[in-house]
Design a protein around this motif. Structure first.
Motif, PDB file in Angstrom:
ATOM      1  N   LEU A  50      -7.014   0.464   5.250  1.00 36.87           N
ATOM      2  CA  LEU A  50      -7.058  -0.742   4.424  1.00 36.87           C
ATOM      3  C   LEU A  50      -6.118  -1.799   4.993  1.00 36.87           C
ATOM      4  O   LEU A  50      -6.468  -2.989   5.040  1.00 36.87           O
ATOM      5  CB  LEU A  50      -6.676  -0.411   2.985  1.00 36.87           C
ATOM      6  N   ALA A  51      -4.943  -1.372   5.423  1.00 38.67           N
ATOM      7  CA  ALA A  51      -3.978  -2.320   5.990  1.00 38.67           C
ATOM      8  C   ALA A  51      -4.561  -3.050   7.191  1.00 38.67           C
ATOM      9  O   ALA A  51      -4.378  -4.264   7.351  1.00 38.67           O
ATOM     10  CB  ALA A  51      -2.702  -1.577   6.382  1.00 38.67           C
ATOM     11  N   ALA A  94     -11.777   2.066   2.163  1.00 36.95           N
ATOM     12  CA  ALA A  94     -10.905   1.020   2.694  1.00 36.95           C
ATOM     13  C   ALA A  94     -11.723  -0.165   3.196  1.00 36.95           C
ATOM     14  O   ALA A  94     -11.404  -1.328   2.910  1.00 36.95           O
ATOM     15  CB  ALA A  94     -10.054   1.588   3.824  1.00 36.95           C
ATOM     16  N   ILE A 115       3.466  -0.946   3.950  1.00 32.99           N
ATOM     17  CA  ILE A 115       3.037   0.412   3.608  1.00 32.99           C
ATOM     18  C   ILE A 115       4.267   1.254   3.335  1.00 32.99           C
ATOM     19  O   ILE A 115       5.177   1.329   4.169  1.00 32.99           O
ATOM     20  CB  ILE A 115       2.215   1.053   4.742  1.00 32.99           C
ATOM     21  N   PHE A 150      -1.771  -1.350  -3.935  1.00 32.00           N
ATOM     22  CA  PHE A 150      -2.840  -0.366  -3.774  1.00 32.00           C
ATOM     23  C   PHE A 150      -2.246   1.037  -3.647  1.00 32.00           C
ATOM     24  O   PHE A 150      -1.317   1.253  -2.864  1.00 32.00           O
ATOM     25  CB  PHE A 150      -3.684  -0.682  -2.534  1.00 32.00           C
ATOM     26  N   GLY A 189      -4.777   4.333   3.430  1.00 31.63           N
ATOM     27  CA  GLY A 189      -3.764   3.281   3.438  1.00 31.63           C
ATOM     28  C   GLY A 189      -3.726   2.481   4.725  1.00 31.63           C
ATOM     29  O   GLY A 189      -3.886   1.245   4.713  1.00 31.63           O
ATOM     30  N   ALA A 212      -2.831   4.579  -2.326  1.00 34.96           N
ATOM     31  CA  ALA A 212      -3.594   5.446  -1.434  1.00 34.96           C
ATOM     32  C   ALA A 212      -2.738   6.667  -1.121  1.00 34.96           C
ATOM     33  O   ALA A 212      -2.708   7.162   0.001  1.00 34.96           O
ATOM     34  CB  ALA A 212      -3.973   4.703  -0.147  1.00 34.96           C
ATOM     35  N   VAL A 250       1.113  -7.181   4.894  1.00 36.71           N
ATOM     36  CA  VAL A 250       0.944  -5.834   4.371  1.00 36.71           C
ATOM     37  C   VAL A 250       2.188  -4.993   4.614  1.00 36.71           C
ATOM     38  O   VAL A 250       2.717  -4.943   5.729  1.00 36.71           O
ATOM     39  CB  VAL A 250      -0.263  -5.129   5.023  1.00 36.71           C
ATOM     40  N   ILE A 261       0.862  -1.180   0.000  1.00 39.24           N
ATOM     41  CA  ILE A 261       0.000   0.000   0.000  1.00 39.24           C
ATOM     42  C   ILE A 261       0.895   1.225   0.000  1.00 39.24           C
ATOM     43  O   ILE A 261       1.773   1.372   0.860  1.00 39.24           O
ATOM     44  CB  ILE A 261      -0.919   0.035   1.236  1.00 39.24           C
TER      45      ILE A 261
END
Length: 348
Positions: free
Chosen positions: A16-17, A301, A29, A145, A13, A147, A27, A6
């Motif tokens: 969603l994580a 998200a 980021i 993704f 972000g 974001a 995940v 992400i």
């Protein structure tokens, strides 16, 4: 285990994580800033966004940071009072300082963070995406993704040649300064022909946040040095009749947290391509004037994570369902964002 990247550590972000980690996904980021961003105006939540905060398990904690704004006074160009707006007009159902929200989201998100870095290349394969970074080694992920905001790096790489950012006819400077107006959990809004002044104080009574907005034909000023931006703001407010305007312009030039941006939206025919999808401002920014940016990010998200879970590994079906469910909501928010620009003195 499904691995995802992400890009963006603001709101969409990390939210969603959190949902994807709950599903057992790995995940990562990546965030261009060297640390969590400490700046930003207050953000508000409306309607279903409160349900997402509750699902994240942070609603009660977020409420402890509520600004308690009491409303906004409308001023004529000369500074005389012409009306009042209720707190909900700007603060929604719940309003908190942006840094408080990002700190809480970061703390509850069980993900690997790569700060001070960004995505530089995406190579999509049938079964993975190979991602190159500015600093970190190249890695493969199952899904990526974006974001990462209006000027998304992921969008630029995944949708080459597209320019989906639509300028709404208004730009402006934001900064904080001493609270010479004596505001106490309240705001002042002074719309004028082609320009607007908005000032508010929440939390500390010693400081106030100021926004000086004016009509522009493009977002070109966003890419100019601060000296050019400063001069453009001064030119736009030259001859303004309110006696406080000169003090605000002087404070703007001295502020160490000066920020300049144009009001815009992002319009894309599709929010995904193969194994890459966009959410939040990167995919469908509704403009700050909509008052829905943070709520939209949280709801997106939650919706995207649910669609991925229900699709049982079929990411294409998940992305299609995500867009089908969310696009009507986004379209309505974008319409509200365009309509509100005029109230702030824009030219749209």
């Amino acid at each position: 285990m499904t691995s995802v990247l992400i890009s963006g550590a603001s709101v969409a972000g990390p939210a969603l994580a959190w949902f994807l980690r709950r599903q057992g996904w790995a995940v990562t980021i990546v965030e261009r800033a060297p640390d969590l961003r400490a700046g930003g105006y207050a953000v508000d939540f409306r309607g279903p966004a409160l349900e997402v905060l509750a699902e994240l398990g942070i609603l009660d904690e977020i409420r402890t940071h509520e600004t308690g704004m009491r409303g906004t006074t409308l001023l004529a160009p000369d500074g005389s009072v012409i009306g009042e707006l209720p707190a909900a007009a700007f603060g929604g159902d719940l309003e908190v300082p942006k840094p408080a929200l990002t700190r809480v989201l970061h703390r509850v998100t069980d993900a690997d963070y790569l700060f001070d870095d960004t995505v530089t290349e995406l190579v999509q394969h049938d079964d993975r995406v190979t991602v190159s970074f500015e600093r970190a080694p190249t890695r493969d992920f199952d899904l990526v993704f974006g974001a990462d905001g209006v000027h998304s790096a992921v969008r630029r790489l995944a949708f080459p040649g597209l320019d989906p950012v639509q300028h709404l006819g208004m730009s402006g400077a934001g900064f904080t300064t001493g609270n010479r107006l004596g505001l106490d959990r309240q705001g002042l809004l002074q719309p004028d022909a082609g320009r607007a002044i908005y000032a508010f104080a929440s939390g500390s009574s010693e400081r106030m946040t100021v926004s000086l907005s004016f009509g522009t034909s493009s977002s070109e000023l966003d890419r100019q040095p601060r000296t050019v931006q400063d001069a453009a703001v001064r030119a736009a407010f030259a001859g303004h009749p309110w006696s406080e305007t000169s003090h605000l312009l002087a404070a703007m030039s001295e502020a160490d947290d000066f920020y300049f941006a144009s009001t815009c939206q992002v319009h894309l025919d599709s929010w995904s391509t193969c194994r890459v999808a966009l959410l939040g401002d990167a995919g469908f920014c509704a403009a700050p004037t909509s008052g829905m940016g943070t709520s939209q990010a949280l709801i997106a998200a939650s919706t995207l994570a649910r669609c991925l879970a229900e699709a049982s590994g079929d990411h294409r079906a998940a992305f299609e369902r995500f867009e089908k469910e969310l696009r009507p909501y986004v379209t309505a928010n974008q319409a509200a964002g365009r309509e509100a620009v005029a109230a702030f003195g824009g030219l749209a």
